[in-house]
Design a protein around this motif. Structure first.
Motif, PDB file in Angstrom:
ATOM      1  N   PRO A 195       0.918  -1.145  -0.002  1.00 58.35           N
ATOM      2  CA  PRO A 195      -0.014   0.122   0.074  1.00 58.35           C
ATOM      3  C   PRO A 195       0.814   1.568   0.028  1.00 58.35           C
ATOM      4  CG  PRO A 195       0.123  -1.159   2.140  1.00 58.35           C
ATOM      5  CD  PRO A 195       0.877  -2.061   1.251  1.00 58.35           C
ATOM      6  N   ASP A 196       0.493   2.291  -0.360  1.00 61.32           N
ATOM      7  CA  ASP A 196       1.025   3.558  -0.436  1.00 61.32           C
ATOM      8  C   ASP A 196       0.226   4.705   0.345  1.00 61.32           C
ATOM      9  OD1 ASP A 196      -0.749   4.084  -2.145  1.00 61.32           O
ATOM     10  OD2 ASP A 196       0.411   4.216  -3.824  1.00 61.32           O
ATOM     11  N   GLY A 197       1.041   5.751   0.701  1.00 64.43           N
ATOM     12  CA  GLY A 197       0.631   6.898   1.331  1.00 64.43           C
ATOM     13  C   GLY A 197      -0.201   6.712   2.704  1.00 64.43           C
ATOM     14  N   ASP A 198      -1.440   7.121   2.779  1.00 65.14           N
ATOM     15  CA  ASP A 198      -2.116   6.987   4.058  1.00 65.14           C
ATOM     16  C   ASP A 198      -2.467   5.534   4.472  1.00 65.14           C
ATOM     17  OD1 ASP A 198      -2.279   9.754   4.281  1.00 65.14           O
ATOM     18  OD2 ASP A 198      -4.162  10.045   3.280  1.00 65.14           O
ATOM     19  N   ALA A 199      -2.652   4.560   3.541  1.00 68.83           N
ATOM     20  CA  ALA A 199      -2.956   3.255   3.565  1.00 68.83           C
ATOM     21  C   ALA A 199      -1.805   2.633   4.552  1.00 68.83           C
ATOM     22  CB  ALA A 199      -3.288   2.590   2.535  1.00 68.83           C
ATOM     23  N   LEU A 200      -0.760   2.925   3.924  1.00 66.17           N
ATOM     24  CA  LEU A 200       0.500   2.423   4.609  1.00 66.17           C
ATOM     25  C   LEU A 200       0.696   2.882   5.895  1.00 66.17           C
ATOM     26  CD1 LEU A 200       3.234   0.581   4.268  1.00 66.17           C
ATOM     27  CD2 LEU A 200       4.587   2.525   3.268  1.00 66.17           C
ATOM     28  N   ALA A 201       0.478   4.192   6.066  1.00 68.66           N
ATOM     29  CA  ALA A 201       0.718   4.890   7.566  1.00 68.66           C
ATOM     30  C   ALA A 201      -0.116   3.986   8.651  1.00 68.66           C
ATOM     31  CB  ALA A 201       0.596   6.077   7.389  1.00 68.66           C
ATOM     32  N   LEU A 202      -1.639   3.919   8.040  1.00 67.13           N
ATOM     33  CA  LEU A 202      -2.569   3.362   9.015  1.00 67.13           C
ATOM     34  C   LEU A 202      -2.232   1.594   9.073  1.00 67.13           C
ATOM     35  CD1 LEU A 202      -5.251   3.567  10.272  1.00 67.13           C
ATOM     36  CD2 LEU A 202      -6.285   2.760   8.129  1.00 67.13           C
ATOM     37  N   MET A 203      -1.546   1.255   8.278  1.00 66.79           N
ATOM     38  CA  MET A 203      -1.114  -0.303   8.875  1.00 66.79           C
ATOM     39  C   MET A 203      -0.110  -0.373   9.571  1.00 66.79           C
ATOM     40  SD  MET A 203      -1.322  -2.305   4.690  1.00 66.79           S
ATOM     41  CE  MET A 203      -0.803  -4.036   5.655  1.00 66.79           C
ATOM     42  N   LEU A 204       0.752   0.332   9.305  1.00 64.16           N
ATOM     43  CA  LEU A 204       2.048   0.501  10.494  1.00 64.16           C
ATOM     44  C   LEU A 204       1.409   0.941  11.811  1.00 64.16           C
ATOM     45  CD1 LEU A 204       4.640   2.089   8.047  1.00 64.16           C
ATOM     46  CD2 LEU A 204       4.643  -0.357   8.904  1.00 64.16           C
ATOM     47  N   SER A 205       0.594   2.047  11.826  1.00 58.44           N
ATOM     48  CA  SER A 205      -0.089   2.351  13.181  1.00 58.44           C
ATOM     49  C   SER A 205      -0.671   1.203  13.701  1.00 58.44           C
ATOM     50  CB  SER A 205      -1.081   3.464  12.868  1.00 58.44           C
ATOM     51  OG  SER A 205      -1.539   3.939  14.179  1.00 58.44           O
ATOM     52  N   ASN A 206      -1.607   0.687  13.096  1.00 56.44           N
ATOM     53  CA  ASN A 206      -2.252  -0.660  13.759  1.00 56.44           C
ATOM     54  C   ASN A 206      -1.505  -1.778  14.173  1.00 56.44           C
ATOM     55  OD1 ASN A 206      -4.717   0.607  13.364  1.00 56.44           O
ATOM     56  ND2 ASN A 206      -5.111  -0.397  11.293  1.00 56.44           N
ATOM     57  N   LEU A 207      -0.490  -2.065  13.280  1.00 58.29           N
ATOM     58  CA  LEU A 207       0.740  -3.132  13.882  1.00 58.29           C
ATOM     59  C   LEU A 207       1.458  -2.589  15.005  1.00 58.29           C
ATOM     60  CD1 LEU A 207       2.212  -4.173  10.327  1.00 58.29           C
ATOM     61  CD2 LEU A 207       0.831  -5.492  11.832  1.00 58.29           C
ATOM     62  N   ASP A 208       1.757  -1.315  15.298  1.00 56.66           N
ATOM     63  CA  ASP A 208       2.528  -0.652  16.288  1.00 56.66           C
ATOM     64  C   ASP A 208       1.507  -0.788  17.392  1.00 56.66           C
ATOM     65  OD1 ASP A 208       4.657  -0.274  14.914  1.00 56.66           O
ATOM     66  OD2 ASP A 208       4.103   1.929  14.646  1.00 56.66           O
ATOM     67  N   LYS A 209       0.212  -0.421  17.400  1.00 56.97           N
ATOM     68  CA  LYS A 209      -0.707  -0.506  18.599  1.00 56.97           C
ATOM     69  C   LYS A 209      -0.762  -2.038  18.896  1.00 56.97           C
ATOM     70  CE  LYS A 209      -5.510   0.526  19.755  1.00 56.97           C
ATOM     71  NZ  LYS A 209      -6.789   1.151  19.239  1.00 56.97           N
ATOM     72  N   SER A 210      -0.944  -2.883  18.048  1.00 64.30           N
ATOM     73  CA  SER A 210      -1.156  -4.492  18.551  1.00 64.30           C
ATOM     74  C   SER A 210       0.004  -4.952  19.032  1.00 64.30           C
ATOM     75  CB  SER A 210      -1.357  -5.300  17.125  1.00 64.30           C
ATOM     76  OG  SER A 210      -2.557  -5.110  16.508  1.00 64.30           O
ATOM     77  N   GLU A 211       1.446  -4.536  18.845  1.00 62.99           N
ATOM     78  CA  GLU A 211       2.341  -5.078  19.312  1.00 62.99           C
ATOM     79  C   GLU A 211       2.510  -4.487  20.790  1.00 62.99           C
ATOM     80  OE1 GLU A 211       7.441  -4.986  19.225  1.00 62.99           O
ATOM     81  OE2 GLU A 211       6.111  -4.159  17.300  1.00 62.99           O
ATOM     82  N   LYS A 212       2.107  -3.288  20.888  1.00 64.36           N
ATOM     83  CA  LYS A 212       2.211  -2.932  22.303  1.00 64.36           C
ATOM     84  C   LYS A 212       1.085  -3.170  23.261  1.00 64.36           C
ATOM     85  CE  LYS A 212       1.714   2.192  24.620  1.00 64.36           C
ATOM     86  NZ  LYS A 212       1.348   3.525  24.433  1.00 64.36           N
ATOM     87  N   GLU A 213      -0.021  -3.505  22.837  1.00 65.47           N
ATOM     88  CA  GLU A 213      -0.910  -4.228  23.692  1.00 65.47           C
ATOM     89  C   GLU A 213      -0.571  -5.723  23.915  1.00 65.47           C
ATOM     90  OE1 GLU A 213      -4.678  -3.916  21.744  1.00 65.47           O
ATOM     91  OE2 GLU A 213      -4.869  -2.039  22.222  1.00 65.47           O
ATOM     92  N   LEU A 214      -0.218  -6.618  23.159  1.00 65.53           N
ATOM     93  CA  LEU A 214       0.534  -7.806  23.336  1.00 65.53           C
ATOM     94  C   LEU A 214       1.708  -7.752  24.365  1.00 65.53           C
ATOM     95  CD1 LEU A 214       0.070  -9.080  19.709  1.00 65.53           C
ATOM     96  CD2 LEU A 214      -1.078 -10.151  21.892  1.00 65.53           C
ATOM     97  N   THR A 215       2.799  -6.896  23.940  1.00 69.25           N
ATOM     98  CA  THR A 215       3.734  -6.702  24.915  1.00 69.25           C
ATOM     99  C   THR A 215       3.388  -6.221  26.163  1.00 69.25           C
ATOM    100  OG1 THR A 215       5.215  -6.151  23.006  1.00 69.25           O
ATOM    101  CG2 THR A 215       6.089  -5.716  25.199  1.00 69.25           C
ATOM    102  N   ALA A 216       2.353  -5.589  26.459  1.00 68.71           N
ATOM    103  CA  ALA A 216       2.093  -5.208  27.882  1.00 68.71           C
ATOM    104  C   ALA A 216       1.497  -6.339  28.594  1.00 68.71           C
ATOM    105  CB  ALA A 216       0.821  -4.260  27.883  1.00 68.71           C
ATOM    106  N   LEU A 217       1.095  -7.594  28.048  1.00 69.74           N
ATOM    107  CA  LEU A 217       0.703  -8.569  28.482  1.00 69.74           C
ATOM    108  C   LEU A 217       1.979  -9.372  29.447  1.00 69.74           C
ATOM    109  CD1 LEU A 217      -1.571 -10.345  26.086  1.00 69.74           C
ATOM    110  CD2 LEU A 217      -2.404  -9.028  27.892  1.00 69.74           C
ATOM    111  N   PHE A 218       3.180  -8.990  28.955  1.00 68.09           N
ATOM    112  CA  PHE A 218       4.387  -9.739  29.275  1.00 68.09           C
ATOM    113  C   PHE A 218       5.032  -8.647  30.372  1.00 68.09           C
ATOM    114  CE2 PHE A 218       3.690 -11.892  25.591  1.00 68.09           C
ATOM    115  CZ  PHE A 218       3.967 -13.441  25.858  1.00 68.09           C
TER     116      PHE A 218
END
Length: 349
Positions: A195-218
């Motif tokens: 994806p390019d532009g805003d779509a790529l930025a949105l995907m990266l933001s969602n991945l960062d958020k998911s990783e942060k929430e999963l990492t917090a479990l540890f």
């Protein structure tokens, strides 16, 4: 409500009258039937204390952090701590009942139009009251609903169906590594279709958020909540190391009488120039006002660290002076006083 006093009767014959401005202390003698009472202000120190409540929560998989994520930097037990982030002083005022005066309104006097603040202290003569002069800083907004839960929404179906905490931790760690791989592929361009532009930025933001929430479990999570409380202090004399408030582990900022907390102190030291000569008035007295004193004000934490130190004009640390009644011989005179200290600001004739 803003208070204005304007004598309109017999104004048409004012040019033929001699100004008779009379002011008396309402503490010493009876006033006039057509008089206006005003008070000089006492300066109030509004000490605004911003405290931060820090909540640390252990994640449900913290015992498996080193095994699956290779980290020992984790929260292992829940805890709550409080700290003082900042201290600010906002000046306020209240009427001084020991310095109350009455003005006799005379149609030939420039003091026929007296402006008072909403609390009855003198603001000016022939000048409108400005509410902005009295407005304090807006009250800070406190965050009272922090998120103190761990999200399981990002767990995949396999992890949710695991029959033990250890298995859930293992599957959650694998999901974290898959998220990291997906993000790396997006950043390096290894995917066939990107994806390019805003779509790529949105995907990266969602991945960062998911990783942060999963990492917090540890590793756990830390939540900070700010709150502000104001203590109004009206110094009548010098204050040396007097308890202003206390900071409690459980209750945060509490009153000085609550011995569950550590004490924070306030100092108010009179540093007024004692060599100032009060002008001797000649003839009848006009309006009384203050020549404010100066105080060195500081707030100190339990370890002796100075949180704030300011030099502040305090009305009650000064002296009371009177304008000459002759100033009011012209109806065009405009006089303004400081509503916080009672000081004379300006005279325009």
């Amino acid at each position: 409500m803003i208070k204005y006093y304007l004598l309109t009767a017999a104004m048409c014959v004012a040019p033929f009258l001699f100004a008779q401005t009379e002011v008396v202390s309402s503490q010493e003698r009876a006033g006039f039937s057509n008089g206006v009472i005003y008070n000089l202000p006492k300066t109030v120190l509004g000490v605004e204390v911003e405290a931060v409540k820090t909540i640390k929560l252990a994640g449900p998989y913290y015992r498996y952090s080193e095994r699956y994520l290779g980290t020992k930097d984790v929260i292992t037990e829940n805890s709550t701590t409080w700290s003082v982030k900042s201290v600010k002083i906002v000046l306020k005022s209240k009427p001084d009942p020991n310095n109350s005066f009455m003005v006799k309104l005379d149609p030939a006097s420039g003091a026929s139009y007296i402006t008072l603040t909403p609390n009855g202290t003198l603001f000016g003569v022939n000048i409108p009251f400005n509410q902005n002069k009295m407005n304090a800083s807006p009250a800070p907004q406190n965050d009272t609903n922090p998120n103190l839960s761990f999200s399981g929404a990002v767990l995949n179906e396999e992890a949710l169906q695991a029959n033990s905490v250890a298995k859930m931790a293992e599957l959650s760690a694998k999901q974290i590594y898959r998220i990291r791989d997906s993000r790396l592929n997006l950043i390096t361009g290894d995917n066939d279709k990107l994806p390019d532009g805003d779509a790529l930025a949105l995907m990266l933001s969602n991945l960062d958020k998911s990783e942060k929430e999963l990492t917090a479990l540890f590793v756990g999570k830390t939540v900070s909540v700010s709150s502000t409380i104001t203590f109004d202090v009206t110094p009548e004399k010098q204050m040396k190391n007097e308890v202003l408030f206390r900071l409690s582990t459980l209750g945060g900022v509490v009153s000085k009488d609550d011995l569950s907390g550590q004490p924070y102190y306030i100092n108010v030291l009179d540093i007024s120039d004692k060599n100032i000569q009060v002008r001797e008035k000649s003839g009848p007295s006009g309006l009384y006002y203050r020549i404010p004193g100066v105080a060195d004000v500081s707030v100190i934490d339990p370890t002796g660290n100075v949180l704030i130190n300011k030099k502040i004009n305090l009305g009650q640390f000064g002296t009371v002076q009177a304008l000459s009644a002759s100033i009011f011989n012209k109806n065009t005179v405009k006089i303004q006083f400081d509503p916080l200290t009672g000081a004379l600001i300006s005279i325009e004739k």
